[in-house]
Design a protein around this motif. Sequence first.
Motif, PDB file in Angstrom:
ATOM      1  N   ASN A  51       0.830  -1.208   0.000  1.00 32.75           N
ATOM      2  CA  ASN A  51       0.000   0.000   0.000  1.00 32.75           C
ATOM      3  C   ASN A  51       0.865   1.260   0.000  1.00 32.75           C
ATOM      4  O   ASN A  51       0.515   2.257  -0.635  1.00 32.75           O
ATOM      5  CB  ASN A  51      -0.955  -0.011   1.195  1.00 32.75           C
ATOM      6  CG  ASN A  51      -2.132  -0.937   0.940  1.00 32.75           C
ATOM      7  OD1 ASN A  51      -2.422  -1.281  -0.205  1.00 32.75           O
ATOM      8  ND2 ASN A  51      -2.806  -1.359   1.999  1.00 32.75           N
ATOM      9  N   ARG A  52       2.023   1.210   0.702  1.00 38.97           N
ATOM     10  CA  ARG A  52       2.927   2.373   0.697  1.00 38.97           C
ATOM     11  C   ARG A  52       3.461   2.596  -0.727  1.00 38.97           C
ATOM     12  O   ARG A  52       3.476   3.726  -1.215  1.00 38.97           O
ATOM     13  CB  ARG A  52       4.084   2.157   1.675  1.00 38.97           C
ATOM     14  CG  ARG A  52       5.016   3.376   1.772  1.00 38.97           C
ATOM     15  CD  ARG A  52       5.974   3.338   2.950  1.00 38.97           C
ATOM     16  NE  ARG A  52       5.274   3.269   4.219  1.00 38.97           N
ATOM     17  CZ  ARG A  52       5.125   2.156   4.938  1.00 38.97           C
ATOM     18  NH1 ARG A  52       5.662   1.031   4.528  1.00 38.97           N
ATOM     19  NH2 ARG A  52       4.456   2.160   6.076  1.00 38.97           N
ATOM     20  N   LEU A  53       3.880   1.499  -1.366  1.00 38.10           N
ATOM     21  CA  LEU A  53       4.389   1.608  -2.738  1.00 38.10           C
ATOM     22  C   LEU A  53       3.302   2.156  -3.670  1.00 38.10           C
ATOM     23  O   LEU A  53       3.552   3.018  -4.514  1.00 38.10           O
ATOM     24  CB  LEU A  53       4.868   0.226  -3.219  1.00 38.10           C
ATOM     25  CG  LEU A  53       5.413   0.144  -4.635  1.00 38.10           C
ATOM     26  CD1 LEU A  53       6.585   1.104  -4.827  1.00 38.10           C
ATOM     27  CD2 LEU A  53       5.860  -1.289  -4.958  1.00 38.10           C
ATOM     28  N   LYS A  54       2.054   1.656  -3.467  1.00 39.28           N
ATOM     29  CA  LYS A  54       0.937   2.156  -4.301  1.00 39.28           C
ATOM     30  C   LYS A  54       0.716   3.644  -4.064  1.00 39.28           C
ATOM     31  O   LYS A  54       0.436   4.401  -4.991  1.00 39.28           O
ATOM     32  CB  LYS A  54      -0.356   1.404  -3.953  1.00 39.28           C
ATOM     33  CG  LYS A  54      -0.565   0.171  -4.768  1.00 39.28           C
ATOM     34  CD  LYS A  54      -1.984  -0.331  -4.701  1.00 39.28           C
ATOM     35  CE  LYS A  54      -2.474  -0.553  -3.297  1.00 39.28           C
ATOM     36  NZ  LYS A  54      -3.745  -1.317  -3.283  1.00 39.28           N
ATOM     37  N   ALA A 173      -7.066   7.652  -1.283  1.00 37.89           N
ATOM     38  CA  ALA A 173      -6.281   6.487  -0.836  1.00 37.89           C
ATOM     39  C   ALA A 173      -4.804   6.830  -0.667  1.00 37.89           C
ATOM     40  O   ALA A 173      -4.246   6.655   0.418  1.00 37.89           O
ATOM     41  CB  ALA A 173      -6.438   5.330  -1.817  1.00 37.89           C
ATOM     42  N   ALA A 174      -4.153   7.345  -1.716  1.00 46.04           N
ATOM     43  CA  ALA A 174      -2.710   7.600  -1.643  1.00 46.04           C
ATOM     44  C   ALA A 174      -2.415   8.712  -0.627  1.00 46.04           C
ATOM     45  O   ALA A 174      -1.593   8.532   0.280  1.00 46.04           O
ATOM     46  CB  ALA A 174      -2.177   7.957  -3.027  1.00 46.04           C
ATOM     47  N   LEU A 175      -3.088   9.849  -0.765  1.00 46.45           N
ATOM     48  CA  LEU A 175      -2.841  10.943   0.184  1.00 46.45           C
ATOM     49  C   LEU A 175      -3.253  10.510   1.590  1.00 46.45           C
ATOM     50  O   LEU A 175      -2.553  10.779   2.565  1.00 46.45           O
ATOM     51  CB  LEU A 175      -3.592  12.204  -0.234  1.00 46.45           C
ATOM     52  CG  LEU A 175      -3.298  13.385   0.703  1.00 46.45           C
ATOM     53  CD1 LEU A 175      -1.902  13.940   0.455  1.00 46.45           C
ATOM     54  CD2 LEU A 175      -4.311  14.499   0.547  1.00 46.45           C
ATOM     55  N   TRP A 176      -4.401   9.826   1.676  1.00 44.23           N
ATOM     56  CA  TRP A 176      -4.882   9.320   2.965  1.00 44.23           C
ATOM     57  C   TRP A 176      -3.804   8.460   3.630  1.00 44.23           C
ATOM     58  O   TRP A 176      -3.505   8.629   4.810  1.00 44.23           O
ATOM     59  CB  TRP A 176      -6.160   8.496   2.729  1.00 44.23           C
ATOM     60  CG  TRP A 176      -6.671   7.777   3.938  1.00 44.23           C
ATOM     61  CD1 TRP A 176      -7.475   8.299   4.917  1.00 44.23           C
ATOM     62  CD2 TRP A 176      -6.440   6.418   4.296  1.00 44.23           C
ATOM     63  NE1 TRP A 176      -7.746   7.337   5.861  1.00 44.23           N
ATOM     64  CE2 TRP A 176      -7.122   6.167   5.494  1.00 44.23           C
ATOM     65  CE3 TRP A 176      -5.728   5.373   3.712  1.00 44.23           C
ATOM     66  CZ2 TRP A 176      -7.107   4.926   6.136  1.00 44.23           C
ATOM     67  CZ3 TRP A 176      -5.708   4.138   4.341  1.00 44.23           C
ATOM     68  CH2 TRP A 176      -6.394   3.923   5.533  1.00 44.23           C
ATOM     69  N   PHE A 177      -3.196   7.568   2.876  1.00 45.66           N
ATOM     70  CA  PHE A 177      -2.179   6.663   3.427  1.00 45.66           C
ATOM     71  C   PHE A 177      -0.945   7.459   3.863  1.00 45.66           C
ATOM     72  O   PHE A 177      -0.436   7.279   4.972  1.00 45.66           O
ATOM     73  CB  PHE A 177      -1.789   5.612   2.376  1.00 45.66           C
ATOM     74  CG  PHE A 177      -0.882   4.548   2.915  1.00 45.66           C
ATOM     75  CD1 PHE A 177      -1.397   3.363   3.418  1.00 45.66           C
ATOM     76  CD2 PHE A 177       0.489   4.740   2.953  1.00 45.66           C
ATOM     77  CE1 PHE A 177      -0.555   2.385   3.938  1.00 45.66           C
ATOM     78  CE2 PHE A 177       1.334   3.774   3.466  1.00 45.66           C
ATOM     79  CZ  PHE A 177       0.814   2.587   3.954  1.00 45.66           C
TER      80      PHE A 177
END
Length: 186
Positions: A51-54, A173-177
């Motif tokens: 998920n970090r890579l995504k 998703a990305a910013l949220w993570f």
Amino acid sequence: MYPAERPRLRQARALWALLPIAVTAGLYWFGRAHSPDYTSGLFGQYGDDANRLKAQLGSALEGLALVQVALALWMYRRLPGAGAAPRPVRTVHRAVGLAAFLLSLPIAYHCITAYGVELSDSRVAVHSVTGCVLYGAFAAKVIVVRHRRLPGWALPVAGAFLVCAITLTWYSAALWFLDGHHAPGL
Ligand code: HEM
């Protein structure tokens, strides 16, 4: 043009218009129908690492989308102080668009196989649905670029819609993570 060609042309146009909807609906259906495989990996990374890579690749995708906006504004002579765009700008815009599409594929593939389309909470639902809409918007953009007889506003509208879909998918998703599981408003 022969009179019989007109209805056929209209039918062909209607079929093209249905393609983005079919792409979006097909992804949504697949994401809801298949069983999530939470062990699915992305370039050798699993779980939170995947998920970090995504999130990082997704942020690069958002960066490419913003480059596309700047190049499009330049081509439409709306980039302050830049004047008329030289011919290579068009080629660069196409190359960056293709790169963005290719970059999105492994990310979306991991999302849809590992999780599918989830509607469990508002953020995840927004992310899942905009993720599917994004590919319908990609299809619409390519169709509009290829159909030269469409009105002049069709291309900027399709481009803006695509950038909005990418941005919302990234934000939810990305910013949220990357922001410690936090996305204001979602
Ligand atoms: C077919 C398109 C897509 C679908 C259906 C989809 C769906 C999902 C789902 C259901 C999750 C798990 C959410 C959770 O339970 O926490 C997820 C996670 C994630 N997705 Fe996607 N996604 C898609 C495309 C994308 C794209 C294009 C990006 C890049 C901008 C992206 C970035 C991420 C990231 C970074 C995560 C991990 C953070 C999180 O768990 O929310 N996804 N995706």
